[in-house]
Design a protein around this motif. Sequence first.
Motif, PDB file in Angstrom:
ATOM      1  N   ALA A  48      36.970  33.891  33.583  1.00  0.00           N
ATOM      2  CA  ALA A  48      37.694  34.285  32.033  1.00  0.00           C
ATOM      3  C   ALA A  48      36.995  36.016  31.477  1.00  0.00           C
ATOM      4  CB  ALA A  48      37.451  33.554  30.894  1.00  0.00           C
ATOM      5  N   CYS A  49      35.326  35.593  31.434  1.00  0.00           N
ATOM      6  CA  CYS A  49      34.683  36.683  30.971  1.00  0.00           C
ATOM      7  C   CYS A  49      34.720  37.479  32.006  1.00  0.00           C
ATOM      8  CB  CYS A  49      33.105  36.519  30.897  1.00  0.00           C
ATOM      9  SG  CYS A  49      32.412  35.525  29.617  1.00  0.00           S
ATOM     10  N   CYS A  50      34.281  36.971  32.926  1.00  0.00           N
ATOM     11  CA  CYS A  50      34.799  38.804  34.442  1.00  0.00           C
ATOM     12  C   CYS A  50      36.100  39.029  34.853  1.00  0.00           C
ATOM     13  CB  CYS A  50      34.642  38.056  35.464  1.00  0.00           C
ATOM     14  SG  CYS A  50      31.781  37.402  35.548  1.00  0.00           S
ATOM     15  N   GLU A  51      36.552  38.391  34.160  1.00  0.00           N
ATOM     16  CA  GLU A  51      38.282  38.936  34.665  1.00  0.00           C
ATOM     17  C   GLU A  51      38.369  39.842  33.229  1.00  0.00           C
ATOM     18  OE1 GLU A  51      42.408  37.681  33.399  1.00  0.00           O
ATOM     19  OE2 GLU A  51      41.664  36.366  34.662  1.00  0.00           O
ATOM     20  N   TRP A  52      37.883  40.079  31.611  1.00  0.00           N
ATOM     21  CA  TRP A  52      37.730  40.959  30.997  1.00  0.00           C
ATOM     22  C   TRP A  52      36.962  41.735  31.060  1.00  0.00           C
ATOM     23  CZ3 TRP A  52      33.889  41.538  27.164  1.00  0.00           C
ATOM     24  CH2 TRP A  52      34.958  42.453  26.165  1.00  0.00           C
ATOM     25  N   LEU A  53      35.480  42.069  31.654  1.00  0.00           N
ATOM     26  CA  LEU A  53      34.721  42.609  32.422  1.00  0.00           C
ATOM     27  C   LEU A  53      35.434  43.644  33.659  1.00  0.00           C
ATOM     28  CD1 LEU A  53      31.269  41.669  32.080  1.00  0.00           C
ATOM     29  CD2 LEU A  53      32.248  42.807  30.399  1.00  0.00           C
ATOM     30  N   ASP A  54      36.530  42.851  34.153  1.00  0.00           N
ATOM     31  CA  ASP A  54      36.714  44.156  35.325  1.00  0.00           C
ATOM     32  C   ASP A  54      37.236  45.239  34.823  1.00  0.00           C
ATOM     33  OD1 ASP A  54      37.458  43.768  38.186  1.00  0.00           O
ATOM     34  OD2 ASP A  54      40.306  43.714  37.017  1.00  0.00           O
ATOM     35  N   GLY A  55      36.803  45.858  35.921  1.00  0.00           N
ATOM     36  CA  GLY A  55      37.069  47.618  36.179  1.00  0.00           C
ATOM     37  C   GLY A  55      35.818  47.914  34.298  1.00  0.00           C
ATOM     38  N   VAL A  56      34.869  47.533  34.232  1.00  0.00           N
ATOM     39  CA  VAL A  56      33.696  48.101  33.020  1.00  0.00           C
ATOM     40  C   VAL A  56      32.930  48.644  33.656  1.00  0.00           C
ATOM     41  CG1 VAL A  56      32.755  48.095  30.845  1.00  0.00           C
ATOM     42  CG2 VAL A  56      35.233  46.727  31.394  1.00  0.00           C
ATOM     43  N   GLY A  57      32.659  49.192  34.642  1.00  0.00           N
ATOM     44  CA  GLY A  57      31.598  49.822  35.288  1.00  0.00           C
ATOM     45  C   GLY A  57      31.387  48.184  36.039  1.00  0.00           C
ATOM     46  N   ASP A  58      29.967  48.018  36.749  1.00  0.00           N
ATOM     47  CA  ASP A  58      28.980  47.258  37.145  1.00  0.00           C
ATOM     48  C   ASP A  58      29.471  45.748  36.445  1.00  0.00           C
ATOM     49  OD1 ASP A  58      27.006  47.802  36.606  1.00  0.00           O
ATOM     50  OD2 ASP A  58      26.038  47.637  38.407  1.00  0.00           O
ATOM     51  N   LEU A  59      29.567  45.225  35.852  1.00  0.00           N
ATOM     52  CA  LEU A  59      29.009  44.857  34.301  1.00  0.00           C
ATOM     53  C   LEU A  59      29.857  43.351  34.836  1.00  0.00           C
ATOM     54  CD1 LEU A  59      30.034  46.040  30.505  1.00  0.00           C
ATOM     55  CD2 LEU A  59      27.511  45.629  32.042  1.00  0.00           C
TER      56      LEU A  59
END
Length: 118
Positions: A48-59
């Motif tokens: 869920a966290c990775c999905e939320w960060l998708d597209g935010v640089g390489d976070l």
Amino acid sequence: MKHPITPPPELLKQWEDAWSEEREHADVLLVNAYAAGALAGADAELEACCEWLDGVGDLEQQLRSARRPKPPSLKEQALEAMREMQIEPCIINGVDTNAAVRAKYDTIRRALEALPDD
């Protein structure tokens, strides 16, 4: 209705076998069930966290790497082993008796370094 966090059938079978063999040790089953649930919950939270960060640089990749580090590859393990076993010069009567061994060592090290990373 199936719960969203359900152990795989293989794990359920393993627990069932352990349960039938050790009925008096219910704590084993409970500890395994709790651990699997905690891990599944952690995996779901990470996704869920990775999905939320998708597209935010390489976070997203940084988070995934930090939370689920991969074990070193066989190449990395071999190179580390080579670094730990450095062969020092052994001078006897002015002759380096380890020169041939060090040359073979360097050949193996260079071959390992040339392998592609996994």
